[in-house]
Design an enzyme around this catalytic site. Structure first.
Site, PDB file in Angstrom:
ATOM      1  CG  HIS A 112       2.129   0.436  -5.337  1.00 23.41           C
ATOM      2  ND1 HIS A 112       1.914  -0.244  -6.515  1.00 23.41           N
ATOM      3  CD2 HIS A 112       2.072   1.753  -5.642  1.00 23.41           C
ATOM      4  CE1 HIS A 112       1.751   0.641  -7.484  1.00 23.41           C
ATOM      5  NE2 HIS A 112       1.835   1.856  -6.983  1.00 23.41           N
TER       6      HIS A 112
ATOM      7  CG  ASP B  86       1.809   9.259  -2.596  1.00 26.12           C
ATOM      8  OD1 ASP B  86       2.164  10.211  -3.308  1.00 26.12           O
ATOM      9  OD2 ASP B  86       0.987   8.404  -2.953  1.00 26.12           O
TER      10      ASP B  86
HETATM   11  N1  CMC Z   1      -1.844   0.257   5.970  1.00 32.39           N
HETATM   12  C1  CMC Z   1      -2.349  -0.822   6.586  1.00 32.39           C
HETATM   13  N2  CMC Z   1      -2.762  -1.922   5.935  1.00 32.39           N
HETATM   14  C2  CMC Z   1      -2.666  -1.933   4.603  1.00 32.39           C
HETATM   15  C3  CMC Z   1      -2.147  -0.838   3.901  1.00 32.39           C
HETATM   16  C4  CMC Z   1      -1.723   0.292   4.617  1.00 32.39           C
HETATM   17  N3  CMC Z   1      -1.230   1.345   4.003  1.00 32.39           N
HETATM   18  N4  CMC Z   1      -2.173  -1.122   2.583  1.00 32.39           N
HETATM   19  C5  CMC Z   1      -2.697  -2.335   2.464  1.00 32.39           C
HETATM   20  N5  CMC Z   1      -2.995  -2.852   3.696  1.00 32.39           N
HETATM   21  C6  CMC Z   1      -3.508  -4.185   4.000  1.00 32.39           C
HETATM   22  C7  CMC Z   1      -5.004  -4.302   3.698  1.00 32.39           C
HETATM   23  O1  CMC Z   1      -5.778  -3.992   4.834  1.00 32.39           O
HETATM   24  C8  CMC Z   1      -5.108  -5.738   3.292  1.00 32.39           C
HETATM   25  O2  CMC Z   1      -5.090  -6.552   4.459  1.00 32.39           O
HETATM   26  P1  CMC Z   1      -5.904  -7.952   4.485  1.00 32.39           P
HETATM   27  O3  CMC Z   1      -5.257  -8.807   3.447  1.00 32.39           O
HETATM   28  O4  CMC Z   1      -5.750  -8.443   5.880  1.00 32.39           O
HETATM   29  O5  CMC Z   1      -7.335  -7.600   4.147  1.00 32.39           O
HETATM   30  C9  CMC Z   1      -3.814  -6.011   2.546  1.00 32.39           C
HETATM   31  O6  CMC Z   1      -2.867  -5.101   3.114  1.00 32.39           O
HETATM   32  C10 CMC Z   1      -3.916  -5.788   1.047  1.00 32.39           C
HETATM   33  O7  CMC Z   1      -4.420  -4.481   0.859  1.00 32.39           O
HETATM   34  P2  CMC Z   1      -5.405  -4.082  -0.323  1.00 32.39           P
HETATM   35  O8  CMC Z   1      -6.164  -2.856   0.073  1.00 32.39           O
HETATM   36  O9  CMC Z   1      -6.196  -5.283  -0.754  1.00 32.39           O
HETATM   37  O10 CMC Z   1      -4.353  -3.739  -1.441  1.00 32.39           O
HETATM   38  P3  CMC Z   1      -4.624  -2.880  -2.714  1.00 32.39           P
HETATM   39  O11 CMC Z   1      -3.650  -3.312  -3.716  1.00 32.39           O
HETATM   40  O12 CMC Z   1      -6.071  -2.938  -3.079  1.00 32.39           O
HETATM   41  O13 CMC Z   1      -4.345  -1.375  -2.227  1.00 32.39           O
HETATM   42  C11 CMC Z   1      -3.294   0.682  -1.776  1.00 32.39           C
HETATM   43  C12 CMC Z   1      -3.220  -0.648  -2.550  1.00 32.39           C
HETATM   44  C13 CMC Z   1      -2.178   1.590  -2.267  1.00 32.39           C
HETATM   45  C14 CMC Z   1      -4.649   1.361  -2.086  1.00 32.39           C
HETATM   46  C15 CMC Z   1      -3.170   0.411  -0.265  1.00 32.39           C
HETATM   47  O14 CMC Z   1      -1.932  -0.184   0.007  1.00 32.39           O
HETATM   48  C16 CMC Z   1      -3.367   1.673   0.576  1.00 32.39           C
HETATM   49  O15 CMC Z   1      -4.512   2.029   0.884  1.00 32.39           O
HETATM   50  N6  CMC Z   1      -2.245   2.376   0.957  1.00 32.39           N
HETATM   51  C17 CMC Z   1      -2.354   3.618   1.682  1.00 32.39           C
HETATM   52  C18 CMC Z   1      -2.667   4.750   0.725  1.00 32.39           C
HETATM   53  C19 CMC Z   1      -1.472   5.109  -0.136  1.00 32.39           C
HETATM   54  O16 CMC Z   1      -0.364   5.295   0.348  1.00 32.39           O
HETATM   55  N7  CMC Z   1      -1.738   5.243  -1.442  1.00 32.39           N
HETATM   56  C20 CMC Z   1      -0.703   5.652  -2.431  1.00 32.39           C
HETATM   57  C21 CMC Z   1      -0.387   4.544  -3.379  1.00 32.39           C
HETATM   58  S1  CMC Z   1       1.083   4.841  -4.355  1.00 32.39           S
HETATM   59  C22 CMC Z   1       0.733   6.195  -5.339  1.00 32.39           C
HETATM   60  C23 CMC Z   1      -0.450   6.086  -6.207  1.00 32.39           C
HETATM   61  O17 CMC Z   1      -0.790   5.034  -6.725  1.00 32.39           O
HETATM   62  O18 CMC Z   1      -1.058   7.110  -6.388  1.00 32.39           O
END
Ligand code: CMC
Length: 450
Positions: free
Chosen positions: A307, A364
């Site tokens: 998140h 989720d």
């Molecule tokens: N699985 C594997 N790696 C992950 C995940 C994941 N679910 N989430 C983040 N990472 C890694 C990402 O690859 C990155 O690694 P590095 O620093 O080596 O590049 C690091 O963690 C930071 O990730 P980010 O994408 O920069 O973080 P963000 O804040 O931009 O993204 C997120 C947040 C929710 C989009 C992401 O965690 C994700 O894609 N999660 C899976 C989808 C999900 O469950 N979404 C629902 C979110 S909660 C409800 C809502 O908001 O609607």
């Protein structure tokens, strides 16, 4: 007295930035005059560190895993409130009195039915249309029936439109489902409460009434209220963005539905079940799947994990996990996908990849299992998220509407395209293309490497 931060810029230039402190002690630098004073803007792709507004609706402490609506802890709300009370709390700022609660409940009942000729719109969609596509289109269409003048003129009108939206979004979602399976649309009932009425419209048939169980109603009530608001997430920011241009409430929340659809946002609940289905069908060991995720070149993410704000357990996930256990036990369901989800969680929580990035289960991760147990098809999951999020979108829209000094949201950018270029006439562009083509013709590919 306001504190000021001093920013030292190249060339010895200094900027003085007022420090803004929120009611829970969060500190921000007010950069609104930075460009006019110094010529600099700030760059923050994805708004990872940008406060886009001041808001009094929802507070999150991502480090501690705290979530509050209007000052009340989510755990307390989950224990004591219905979704409808939660909606009133979010929109009005206070818990409703019994009279106000009853009046709002009556308003929702009064506005639960869709205009009769709305049925034609559903018929215009192909059977396989995704409910989110129908939902966003229908909310926009509703505006032309309900708010011909496009503007909300007073508080009473605002509540009427808000009540109508909160009520009708559920009727539209259920109708989208019914048309997707080729069944007759079911009218709402005046004697049923919000959640029961939704389940009735989803699962009753003209010749057979569906009677929801108390545990189904309770679980869905919890699902809706846990999704009711979450400060400046992608869809809420979209609603505020659209609202800031003075778009009407329907248009603004319809845009929110579209933003929610993405699988990094609201679409993740569907993506979690899809992931669990694949793991179940392929019998892939959980540890093997987690290793694949660790290898970034696979492009796979653990859906329902991570998140932007939480660096700790998402408190909504904790509540939903417990609700999921209780519901499956009461319904005497054994769902292998819950076992797989538990194993995934266990492995991820002890895996350095997830630990070092502070990735925990989010809202989720368990919600899809609850919805599946209630008989909700996977394609409807994100539409249910939208029903839950509607009060939060409305509350955020109102914050903009009530702020007479609100500015249109209009970020700047750092341009990285070509600098000014000399104009190339069409004649010269054609000549250039011709000469490129003729090169291709004269030098066949296989000869080029020789
Ligand atoms: N699985 C594997 N790696 C992950 C995940 C994941 N679910 N989430 C983040 N990472 C890694 C990402 O690859 C990155 O690694 P590095 O620093 O080596 O590049 C690091 O963690 C930071 O990730 P980010 O994408 O920069 O973080 P963000 O804040 O931009 O993204 C997120 C947040 C929710 C989009 C992401 O965690 C994700 O894609 N999660 C899976 C989808 C999900 O469950 N979404 C629902 C979110 S909660 C409800 C809502 O908001 O609607």
């Amino acid at each position: 007295m306001t504190d000021t931060a001093t920013l030292s810029l190249p060339g010895g230039q200094m900027a003085y930035l007022p420090v803004v402190v929120g009611t829970e002690g969060e500190r921000a630098l007010d950069i609104s005059r930075l460009r006019s004073d110094t010529g600099y803007i700030t760059l923050d792709d994805g708004y990872t560190n940008t406060g886009s507004c001041k808001s009094a609706i929802t507070f999150i402490d991502g480090e501690k895993g705290v979530l509050r609506y209007r000052g009340y802890n989510i755990e307390e709300i989950a224990k004591r409130c219905s979704f409808i009370e939660t909606a009133q709390l979010l929109i009005s700022g206070d818990l409703p009195s019994p009279e106000k609660r009853k009046a709002f409940s009556d308003l929702l009942t009064e506005h639960s039915a869709l205009p009769e000729d709305f049925r034609r719109h559903f018929a215009g969609f192909p059977v396989h249309a995704h409910p989110m596509s129908i939902l966003s289109a229908m909310i926009n269409a509703l505006q032309s029936y309900d708010l011909p003048g496009l503007s909300i003129d007073d508080e009473e009108e605002f509540w009427r439109v808000s009540g109508s939206l909160i009520s009708k979004v559920r009727t539209i979602a259920a109708a989208a489902y019914k048309s997707s399976i080729g069944e007759s649309l079911i009218y709402p009932r005046y004697d049923l409460k919000y959640v029961e009425n939704f389940l009735h419209m989803m699962f009753s048939r003209p010749y057979r009434e569906y009677v929801p169980t108390a545990e189904a109603t309770q679980a869905l009530n919890l699902f809706f209220l846990l999704h009711a608001d979450h400060e400046q997430n992608c869809s809420t920011s979209t609603v505020r963005m659209v609202a800031s241009g003075q778009a009407n409430l329907y248009a603004s929340v319809a845009a929110g539905v579209c933003a929610l659809w993405g699988k990094s946002h609201g679409g993740a609940n569907q993506a979690v079940i899809e992931m669990l289905n694949i793991l179940q069908a392929s019998k892939t060991p959980v540890s093997e799947y987690v290793s694949k995720i660790r290898d970034k070149s696979s492009g796979i993410r653990l859906m329902g994990f991570g998140h932007r704000v939480y660096r700790h357990y998402d408190p909504r996930a904790t509540l939903l996990k417990k609700a999921c256990d209780d519901l499956l036990a009461k319904m005497e369901i054994h769902d292998e996908r819950l076992d797989i989800a538990l194993q995934l969680e266990e492995v991820a929580l002890h895996d350095d990849y997830f630990v070092s990035r502070q990735l925990y289960p989010n809202v989720d991760f368990y919600s899809g299992i609850i919805l599946t147990a209630l008989g909700i098809p996977m394609e409807m999951f994100t539409a249910l998220f939208a029903i839950g999020r509607m009060p939060g979108w409305i509350a955020n829209w109102k914050e903009i509407y009530d702020n007479k000094d609100a500015k249109i949201y209009r970020p700047r950018q750092v341009y990285v395209g070509p600098s000014e270029r000399a104009w190339v006439s069409r004649f010269h562009r054609e000549r250039e293309t011709e000469s490129d083509d003729s090169m291709e013709f004269r030098v066949p590919n296989e000869l080029r490497s020789m």
